[in-house]
Scaffold this motif. Structure first.
Motif, PDB file in Angstrom:
ATOM      1  N   ILE A  75     -11.737  17.356 -24.776  1.00 15.98           N
ATOM      2  CA  ILE A  75     -10.934  16.141 -24.814  1.00 15.98           C
ATOM      3  C   ILE A  75     -10.335  15.972 -23.419  1.00 15.98           C
ATOM      4  O   ILE A  75     -10.429  16.862 -22.579  1.00 15.98           O
ATOM      5  CB  ILE A  75      -9.822  16.202 -25.885  1.00 15.98           C
ATOM      6  N   GLY A  76      -9.725  14.845 -23.167  1.00 17.76           N
ATOM      7  CA  GLY A  76      -9.056  14.640 -21.894  1.00 17.76           C
ATOM      8  C   GLY A  76      -7.701  15.320 -21.882  1.00 17.76           C
ATOM      9  O   GLY A  76      -7.004  15.373 -22.903  1.00 17.76           O
ATOM     10  N   TYR A  77      -7.323  15.870 -20.740  1.00 14.32           N
ATOM     11  CA  TYR A  77      -6.044  16.543 -20.585  1.00 14.32           C
ATOM     12  C   TYR A  77      -5.354  16.022 -19.333  1.00 14.32           C
ATOM     13  O   TYR A  77      -5.919  16.101 -18.228  1.00 14.32           O
ATOM     14  CB  TYR A  77      -6.236  18.063 -20.483  1.00 14.32           C
ATOM     15  N   ILE A  78      -4.169  15.477 -19.487  1.00 12.45           N
ATOM     16  CA  ILE A  78      -3.379  15.025 -18.341  1.00 12.45           C
ATOM     17  C   ILE A  78      -2.583  16.220 -17.835  1.00 12.45           C
ATOM     18  O   ILE A  78      -1.645  16.683 -18.500  1.00 12.45           O
ATOM     19  CB  ILE A  78      -2.452  13.861 -18.718  1.00 12.45           C
ATOM     20  N   ALA A  79      -2.968  16.714 -16.686  1.00 16.38           N
ATOM     21  CA  ALA A  79      -2.307  17.887 -16.112  1.00 16.38           C
ATOM     22  C   ALA A  79      -1.051  17.506 -15.337  1.00 16.38           C
ATOM     23  O   ALA A  79      -0.077  18.260 -15.329  1.00 16.38           O
ATOM     24  CB  ALA A  79      -3.277  18.640 -15.203  1.00 16.38           C
ATOM     25  N   LEU A  80      -1.082  16.355 -14.669  1.00 19.88           N
ATOM     26  CA  LEU A  80       0.036  15.941 -13.820  1.00 19.88           C
ATOM     27  C   LEU A  80       0.198  14.425 -13.864  1.00 19.88           C
ATOM     28  O   LEU A  80      -0.796  13.689 -13.796  1.00 19.88           O
ATOM     29  CB  LEU A  80      -0.215  16.353 -12.365  1.00 19.88           C
ATOM     30  N   LEU A  81       1.432  13.973 -13.951  1.00 22.13           N
ATOM     31  CA  LEU A  81       1.769  12.556 -13.856  1.00 22.13           C
ATOM     32  C   LEU A  81       3.164  12.472 -13.271  1.00 22.13           C
ATOM     33  O   LEU A  81       4.112  13.058 -13.825  1.00 22.13           O
ATOM     34  CB  LEU A  81       1.729  11.879 -15.230  1.00 22.13           C
ATOM     35  N   ALA A  82       3.286  11.789 -12.152  1.00 24.13           N
ATOM     36  CA  ALA A  82       4.591  11.649 -11.502  1.00 24.13           C
ATOM     37  C   ALA A  82       4.647  10.329 -10.764  1.00 24.13           C
ATOM     38  O   ALA A  82       3.643   9.857 -10.232  1.00 24.13           O
ATOM     39  CB  ALA A  82       4.835  12.807 -10.527  1.00 24.13           C
ATOM     40  N   GLY A 118      10.479   3.285 -14.569  1.00 21.14           N
ATOM     41  CA  GLY A 118      10.785   2.153 -15.427  1.00 21.14           C
ATOM     42  C   GLY A 118      10.165   0.842 -14.998  1.00 21.14           C
ATOM     43  O   GLY A 118      10.514  -0.208 -15.531  1.00 21.14           O
ATOM     44  N   GLN A 119       9.226   0.889 -14.055  1.00 22.17           N
ATOM     45  CA  GLN A 119       8.610  -0.331 -13.525  1.00 22.17           C
ATOM     46  C   GLN A 119       7.187  -0.556 -14.021  1.00 22.17           C
ATOM     47  O   GLN A 119       6.494  -1.446 -13.543  1.00 22.17           O
ATOM     48  CB  GLN A 119       8.617  -0.286 -11.983  1.00 22.17           C
ATOM     49  N   GLY A 120       6.707   0.284 -14.929  1.00 27.83           N
ATOM     50  CA  GLY A 120       5.359   0.121 -15.468  1.00 27.83           C
ATOM     51  C   GLY A 120       4.276   0.857 -14.698  1.00 27.83           C
ATOM     52  O   GLY A 120       3.103   0.787 -15.057  1.00 27.83           O
ATOM     53  N   VAL A 121       4.648   1.584 -13.664  1.00 31.62           N
ATOM     54  CA  VAL A 121       3.671   2.304 -12.844  1.00 31.62           C
ATOM     55  C   VAL A 121       3.036   3.451 -13.626  1.00 31.62           C
ATOM     56  O   VAL A 121       1.812   3.620 -13.621  1.00 31.62           O
ATOM     57  CB  VAL A 121       4.317   2.802 -11.531  1.00 31.62           C
ATOM     58  N   ALA A 122       3.847   4.235 -14.306  1.00 35.45           N
ATOM     59  CA  ALA A 122       3.308   5.346 -15.101  1.00 35.45           C
ATOM     60  C   ALA A 122       2.387   4.819 -16.196  1.00 35.45           C
ATOM     61  O   ALA A 122       1.355   5.426 -16.486  1.00 35.45           O
ATOM     62  CB  ALA A 122       4.441   6.173 -15.705  1.00 35.45           C
ATOM     63  N   ARG A 123       2.727   3.681 -16.774  1.00 31.78           N
ATOM     64  CA  ARG A 123       1.877   3.087 -17.822  1.00 31.78           C
ATOM     65  C   ARG A 123       0.520   2.698 -17.241  1.00 31.78           C
ATOM     66  O   ARG A 123      -0.516   2.899 -17.880  1.00 31.78           O
ATOM     67  CB  ARG A 123       2.577   1.871 -18.439  1.00 31.78           C
ATOM     68  N   LEU A 124       0.493   2.134 -16.042  1.00 36.05           N
ATOM     69  CA  LEU A 124      -0.781   1.793 -15.398  1.00 36.05           C
ATOM     70  C   LEU A 124      -1.632   3.036 -15.160  1.00 36.05           C
ATOM     71  O   LEU A 124      -2.846   3.020 -15.380  1.00 36.05           O
ATOM     72  CB  LEU A 124      -0.543   1.070 -14.070  1.00 36.05           C
ATOM     73  N   LEU A 125      -0.997   4.102 -14.714  1.00 33.12           N
ATOM     74  CA  LEU A 125      -1.717   5.352 -14.503  1.00 33.12           C
ATOM     75  C   LEU A 125      -2.250   5.895 -15.827  1.00 33.12           C
ATOM     76  O   LEU A 125      -3.400   6.337 -15.915  1.00 33.12           O
ATOM     77  CB  LEU A 125      -0.808   6.383 -13.824  1.00 33.12           C
ATOM     78  N   LEU A 126      -1.433   5.829 -16.855  1.00 28.95           N
ATOM     79  CA  LEU A 126      -1.849   6.288 -18.177  1.00 28.95           C
ATOM     80  C   LEU A 126      -3.015   5.444 -18.705  1.00 28.95           C
ATOM     81  O   LEU A 126      -3.959   5.972 -19.289  1.00 28.95           O
ATOM     82  CB  LEU A 126      -0.669   6.244 -19.141  1.00 28.95           C
ATOM     83  N   CYS A 138       0.809  -1.226   0.000  1.00 30.54           N
ATOM     84  CA  CYS A 138       0.000   0.000   0.000  1.00 30.54           C
ATOM     85  C   CYS A 138       0.842   1.276   0.000  1.00 30.54           C
ATOM     86  O   CYS A 138       0.331   2.356   0.290  1.00 30.54           O
ATOM     87  CB  CYS A 138      -1.011   0.019   1.144  1.00 30.54           C
ATOM     88  N   GLU A 139       2.147   1.156  -0.307  1.00 30.24           N
ATOM     89  CA  GLU A 139       2.966   2.361  -0.423  1.00 30.24           C
ATOM     90  C   GLU A 139       2.624   3.068  -1.729  1.00 30.24           C
ATOM     91  O   GLU A 139       2.401   2.436  -2.754  1.00 30.24           O
ATOM     92  CB  GLU A 139       4.463   2.021  -0.357  1.00 30.24           C
ATOM     93  N   ARG A 140       2.554   4.373  -1.660  1.00 30.64           N
ATOM     94  CA  ARG A 140       2.215   5.166  -2.843  1.00 30.64           C
ATOM     95  C   ARG A 140       3.426   5.234  -3.773  1.00 30.64           C
ATOM     96  O   ARG A 140       4.524   5.545  -3.334  1.00 30.64           O
ATOM     97  CB  ARG A 140       1.768   6.563  -2.430  1.00 30.64           C
ATOM     98  N   LEU A 141       3.157   4.973  -5.048  1.00 32.98           N
ATOM     99  CA  LEU A 141       4.226   4.924  -6.039  1.00 32.98           C
ATOM    100  C   LEU A 141       4.148   6.059  -7.051  1.00 32.98           C
ATOM    101  O   LEU A 141       5.143   6.396  -7.680  1.00 32.98           O
ATOM    102  CB  LEU A 141       4.179   3.591  -6.792  1.00 32.98           C
ATOM    103  N   GLY A 142       2.963   6.625  -7.234  1.00 33.85           N
ATOM    104  CA  GLY A 142       2.805   7.693  -8.206  1.00 33.85           C
ATOM    105  C   GLY A 142       1.372   8.148  -8.282  1.00 33.85           C
ATOM    106  O   GLY A 142       0.494   7.602  -7.606  1.00 33.85           O
ATOM    107  N   PHE A 143       1.137   9.160  -9.115  1.00 34.86           N
ATOM    108  CA  PHE A 143      -0.217   9.673  -9.287  1.00 34.86           C
ATOM    109  C   PHE A 143      -0.382  10.279 -10.662  1.00 34.86           C
ATOM    110  O   PHE A 143       0.595  10.605 -11.351  1.00 34.86           O
ATOM    111  CB  PHE A 143      -0.577  10.692  -8.200  1.00 34.86           C
ATOM    112  N   LEU A 144      -1.626  10.432 -11.053  1.00 33.71           N
ATOM    113  CA  LEU A 144      -2.003  11.085 -12.299  1.00 33.71           C
ATOM    114  C   LEU A 144      -3.234  11.926 -12.027  1.00 33.71           C
ATOM    115  O   LEU A 144      -4.138  11.488 -11.301  1.00 33.71           O
ATOM    116  CB  LEU A 144      -2.310  10.037 -13.370  1.00 33.71           C
ATOM    117  N   HIS A 145      -3.266  13.121 -12.614  1.00 34.28           N
ATOM    118  CA  HIS A 145      -4.450  13.988 -12.516  1.00 34.28           C
ATOM    119  C   HIS A 145      -4.831  14.393 -13.935  1.00 34.28           C
ATOM    120  O   HIS A 145      -3.990  14.906 -14.689  1.00 34.28           O
ATOM    121  CB  HIS A 145      -4.153  15.225 -11.672  1.00 34.28           C
TER     122      HIS A 145
END
Length: 155
Positions: free
Chosen positions: A87-94, A101-109, A67-74
């Motif tokens: 249209i959809g706009y991704i304002a923040l992704l970190a 490089g672990q696939g976390v950003a891809r899951l958020l996307l 349950c440790e936080r790894l990233g977020f997307l808004h």
């Protein structure tokens, strides 16, 4: 790295997201602005987007097995630059450094893409600083293409 995605909720998530401001600001390199100004911009931009999101926006948290936080997307609705249609706009992704490089950003996307499709949007857009080479490569690898370029000349 195993991760799950959930909607953000509460002040602990808010603190985590705002705490990643230094990661977001760290990829901005410009001869026009000082590091302190960049950090202040990023902190203000993140707070404005996250603390008072518009209706129909999306804020996701990626969590690891413990349950440790790894990233977020808004993401939020935004106008297409040519037609003006929503249209959809991704304002923040970190993501945290350990999750790079672990696939976390891809899951958020993936979550943002599902949200945009569910809303009936024809596209998903974002802005990325030219100096953020890693981010630009990630977005291009995931189907994003440059539509406009903003150029600046110091005087």
């Amino acid at each position: 790295m195993s991760a799950r995605i959930r909607e953000a909720a509460g002040e602990e998530d808010m603190g985590f997201m705002l705490g990643l401001g230094s990661r977001l600001a760290g990829v901005i390199e410009t001869t026009l602005h000082e590091a302190d100004d960049i950090a202040a911009f990023q902190d203000a931009y993140s707070a404005a987007n996250l603390r008072d999101p518009p209706p129909d926006s999306l804020t996701l948290i990626a969590e690891g097995e413990g349950c440790e936080r790894l990233g977020f997307l808004h993401a939020l609705p935004g106008p297409d630059g040519i037609t003006g249609r929503s249209i959809g706009y991704i304002a923040l992704l970190a993501v945290v450094e350990a999750a790079e490089g672990q696939g976390v950003a891809r899951l958020l996307l993936d979550g943002a893409e599902a949200w945009a499709r569910d809303k009936g949007y024809a596209a998903l857009s974002l802005d990325v600083f030219a100096s953020n080479g890693r981010g630009r490569r990630f977005y291009e690898k995931n189907g994003f293409a440059v539509e406009t370029l903003r150029m600046v000349k110091p005087l």
